[in-house]
Enzyme design. Structure first.
Site, PDB file in Angstrom:
ATOM      1  N   GLU A  87       0.815  -1.408  -0.095  1.00  0.00           N
ATOM      2  CA  GLU A  87      -0.048   0.001  -0.055  1.00  0.00           C
ATOM      3  C   GLU A  87       0.806   1.133   0.078  1.00  0.00           C
ATOM      4  O   GLU A  87       0.492   2.298   0.575  1.00  0.00           O
ATOM      5  CB  GLU A  87      -0.985   0.200   1.226  1.00  0.00           C
ATOM      6  CG  GLU A  87      -1.819  -1.178   1.502  1.00  0.00           C
ATOM      7  CD  GLU A  87      -2.581  -1.484   0.233  1.00  0.00           C
ATOM      8  OE1 GLU A  87      -2.835  -1.060  -0.756  1.00  0.00           O
ATOM      9  OE2 GLU A  87      -3.049  -2.804   0.506  1.00  0.00           O
ATOM     10  N   LEU A  88       1.967   1.192  -0.767  1.00  0.00           N
ATOM     11  CA  LEU A  88       2.931   2.215  -0.679  1.00  0.00           C
ATOM     12  C   LEU A  88       3.178   2.627   0.875  1.00  0.00           C
ATOM     13  O   LEU A  88       3.468   4.107   1.038  1.00  0.00           O
ATOM     14  CB  LEU A  88       2.459   3.289  -1.427  1.00  0.00           C
ATOM     15  CG  LEU A  88       3.654   3.982  -2.458  1.00  0.00           C
ATOM     16  CD1 LEU A  88       4.163   2.833  -3.550  1.00  0.00           C
ATOM     17  CD2 LEU A  88       3.050   5.305  -3.177  1.00  0.00           C
TER      18      LEU A  88
END
Lengths: 423, 397
Positions: B144-145
């Site tokens: 999810e970065l």
């Protein structure tokens, strides 16, 4: 697959999941709830009325007329029974045997006895219809609003004589109540009402679809107005050594209480602290007690019989899980009441409540294993119980009878325009 | 100005309905057939056509560059459902103008559980990239970065030269996201930032008819890129943007194909892989003392761990993790890791209320967050019993 993307038309997708057809979208939302330009006089052709009621119909009528009168409308409520009627300001109660003549029916009505045209039940409803059709001294009337089949014939005759539109609310159908073995005597009355009504109100989409498919109702004339619950003073949660899984409702075949008991049998070995409580009466009462014994869970199931509204609230405040396992459930107000009380609720997929809740577990009515698992999951995971309890409560109370009454008035105005009589 | 187009490929192992009554039954938690069916559908709509278009664009435009990240669970499913998708990925990588990015094998929340889980999963991912593609990534991205000072230190320890992160104002303090930065906690780790307005124009808004820029053409978009000042523009999005989130009929695939030629019309624009972009000198150190992600208005982990259900499920996973690490059983460990995949927690997300839930349900494989939670907890409870059983501990309910 992880970012939240606003989609162009999620409502259709959502509606499709809830059984609507493409394009029907949120059709039950009457686009803009209308306000009547003047007070209306509604003749409400009813059946039961509090303090007497055995199902959702009596409660629905009571809450509806209360809100209608608050909106400034006048209601004449017709019932075949001589009362008593819980008084509501702005509502005139009339019944056979009052100044207008006729013979009142006996209460309680014997729904499940004598399916013959000359049974006391059939006679009482026939007499009621004749009385309605002859009713006069009503003053100016705007809408004749019939609930279920009981007074459709008389209501249609009255509406025709007054040159006013008839609106019919269907709370359940004879097909469903009889689990597919309808009594043609009642079926004929339902059909005549649906045909005579300028507008038909169904208490769920599921029911609406059934009216269209099975009764040949014109889909453009059928609206959905859901039931609601009135917020009550919340009782303190009761802590006890036993945890309760609750069913409240009539003990009739369509309610699927068998499934509740069979699921209980699967759950009890893992949860020695849990008691299954069944509140309500009905034709299945003795058989269900027998079934509990046969399943070997007689000591884990408690049959309370009929409970009062106050008793029901106490029960809800002490319950961990509420189950509505109905085979057929046009709406399922008992589940909505449980949700309003903050009790995590499991409903069968076909119920009207399932259409308007995401904070419930929705299960196929025949799936005993799934009901059992859902009950066990709620008993096992406190975070789940809390989260579903909160969401269910929010969903049950976000809209109430005032909104439903406004939607009903919108249907009245629609019917009056379609009929050419107003507003 | 270099454009860094980075696309993320991932599919989770979605759970089967694992009922409470299934506890102890030995049934699998994962519905392999359903997952593969989903994969085949997306391969048809998205992976194949988009990869073919990327290959063509690379053939026609020698300056074009793409960076990809591919999770281990994606590769597992691709092997079973659509091995030709892996062939296409190999072909892309062989052009020499496609970089692969490192991450956790299971697209998991391993960065929130005690070590050494995170480095194990990153190592597993490194191994699978080496085996499948002969690749050795220099840049790391977290699920999810996710990014924080701690994660930059982790990347440094694992000898990565760069990390991807959200170009979020909250972390940039007025500096533009169009430069390369470095981590304050690990100055050798360079940060490539997602330009979220330009990324979301494609990722979110492309097919939205109510958007005032609709329809977005490659020409218009290239113009916006050309008008953006700085050294690098990070266009980071899901690979599934092309053909899945936006269906082919929206014209998204033609948009992608047309983009290199339109970019070429602006002489000062060029393309770079994430690894080539590391050649830029870092402009300044950046500090992110909390965990930032690429989701939500808050750019935090709220979409995965924001509510009681999610936190309760994650706590359960962490507790069971302790047993799993001791149980020394490959099957138990693998199942636990698959359950740590972030998607499971996302399915438990409860949005505002009512219709909003429907919008957010788009990515969910469940009817409701409550279904997701109950199912997950059943699987985790079963896994706990298996681990205890393996450890020879009597199971007390």
């Amino acid at each position: 697959m992880r970012r939240r993307v606003p989609r162009a038309a999620p409502l259709d997708e959502l509606a499709a999941r809830q059984g609507a057809r493409p394009g029907e979208g949120e059709f039950h939302r009457l686009v803009r709830p209308e306000t009547a330009p003047r007070p209306l006089h509604i003749v409400l052709v009813g059946w039961e009325f509090p303090p007497h009621h055995t199902g959702g119909l009596g409660v629905h009528c009571y809450e509806l007329v209360k809100e209608l009168t608050k909106l400034g409308h006048r209601v004449t409520f017709l019932s075949p029974f001589p009362g008593p009627f819980t008084p509501v300001d702005g509502v005139t109660f009339r019944h056979p045997g009052d100044a207008t003549g006729g013979t009142p029916a006996e209460y309680p009505p014997a729904y499940w006895e004598g399916r013959t045209p000359d049974s006391p039940f059939a006679n009482a409803t026939d007499g009621y219809n004749v009385w309605i059709s002859k009713l006069d001294r009503l003053g100016p009337v705007d809408v004749v609003h019939v609930h279920d089949w009981f007074g459709t014939v008389g209501g249609a005759a009255l509406a025709e004589r007054l040159h006013r539109p008839m609106v019919m609310t269907v709370h359940s159908t004879e097909y469903d109540r009889s689990l597919g073995h309808p009594w043609d005597h009642i079926l004929a009355r339902e059909l005549s009402g649906i045909r005579a009504a300028t507008r038909v109100i169904a208490v769920s989409r599921h029911l609406r679809l059934q009216l269209v498919e099975r009764y040949g109702a014109d889909p453009r004339r059928v609206r959905v107005v859901y039931n609601a619950v009135r917020p009550t003073d919340r009782l303190e949660r009761i802590d006890s050594t036993k945890r309760v899984v609750l069913y409240v409702g009539r003990l009739a075949a369509m309610k699927g209480v068998d499934t509740f008991l069979r699921a209980a049998q699967r759950v009890v070995p893992s949860f020695p602290d849990v008691l299954f409580v069944i509140a309500g009466e009905g034709p299945e009462y003795a058989r269900l007690i027998q079934l509990a014994a046969t399943l070997g869970i007689g000591d884990r199931v408690m049959f309370l019989g009929k409970v009062s509204d106050e008793e029901r609230e106490v029960l809800l405040s002490g319950s961990s899980v509420f189950v509505l396992p109905s085979v057929v459930e046009p709406f399922g107000i008992a589940a909505l009441e449980a949700m309003a009380a903050g009790v995590p609720t499991i409903v069968s997929k076909t119920s009207g409540v399932a259409e308007i809740s995401t904070g419930t577990f929705r299960v196929d009515f025949w799936d005993v294993e799934e009901f059992a698992s859902r009950i066990a999951e709620l008993l096992e995971y406190p975070t789940l119980r809390r989260a579903m309890g909160e969401m269910g409560q929010w969903e049950a109370l976000r809209e109430g009878w005032p909104e439903r009454a406004r939607e009903t008035v919108t249907v009245y105005l629609d019917a009056m325009r379609a009929f050419g009589s107003g507003p | 100005m270099k454009i860094v187009l980075y696309l993320h490929l991932h599919q989770p192992w979605r759970l089967a309905r694992f009922r409470y009554l299934d506890l102890g039954s030995g049934r699998s938690y994962f519905d392999v057939d359903r997952n593969l069916a989903i994969f085949r559908g997306i391969a048809e709509r998205c992976y194949r056509p988009t990869m073919d278009r990327l290959l063509r664009a690379l053939a026609e435009h020698p300056e074009f560059r793409v960076s990809l990240s591919v999770t281990g669970t994606f590769l597992e499913q691709a092997r079973l459902a659509a091995p030709d998708v892996i062939d296409r990925l190999r072909e892309l990588y062989r052009t020499g103008r496609v970089a692969l990015v490192g991450e956790t094998y299971y697209h998991s929340l391993a960065f929130l559980v005690p070590p050494p889980e995170l480095s194990e999963e990153v190592r597993l991912h490194r191994e699978v990239l080496r085996k499948e593609f002969g690749a050795d990534p220099k840049v790391l991205r977290m699920t999810e970065l996710a990014y924080s000072d701690d994660l930059a230190r982790f990347a440094e320890g694992e000898r990565y030269q760069g990390m991807l992160a959200e170009g979020w104002e909250g972390a940039l303090h007025g500096q533009p996201p169009t430069h390369v930065y470095c981590a304050v906690s690990a100055p050798t780790v360079l940060l490539l930032l997602r330009h979220y307005p330009l990324s979301d124009d494609v990722g979110f808004r492309f097919s939205s008819t109510s958007w005032n820029e609709y329809p977005l053409t490659a020409e218009k978009y290239a113009g916006w890129l050309a008008a953006t000042p700085g050294d690098v523009i990070g266009l980071f999005m899901d690979f599934e943007t092309f053909g899945e989130h936006h269906a082919a009929r929206t014209g998204i695939l033609e948009f992608l194909s047309a983009l290199p030629a339109q970019v070429a019309r602006h002489p000062h624009l060029g393309w770079a892989t994430v690894e080539e972009a590391l050649g830029n000198k870092p402009r300044a150190p950046i500090s992110v003392p909390y965990t930032m992600s690429w989701a939500d208005q808050n750019r935090d982990l709220g979409a995965w761990l924001g509510n009681d259900l999610q936190r309760s499920a994650f706590e359960a996973a962490k507790k069971v993790g302790v047993l799993v690490q001791q149980a020394d059983d490959e099957g138990i460990l693998t199942d636990w890791r698959k359950l740590l995949t972030s998607d499971h927690f996302y399915y438990m997300y409860v949005s505002g209320h009512g219709a909003d839930q429907g919008v957010h349900q788009y990515f969910s494989s469940y009817e409701s967050p409550y279904d997701a939670y109950a199912n997950y907890m059943n699987a985790m409870t079963d896994l706990r019993r298996r681990a205890l059983d393996r450890l020879g501990v009597p199971i007390l309910k």
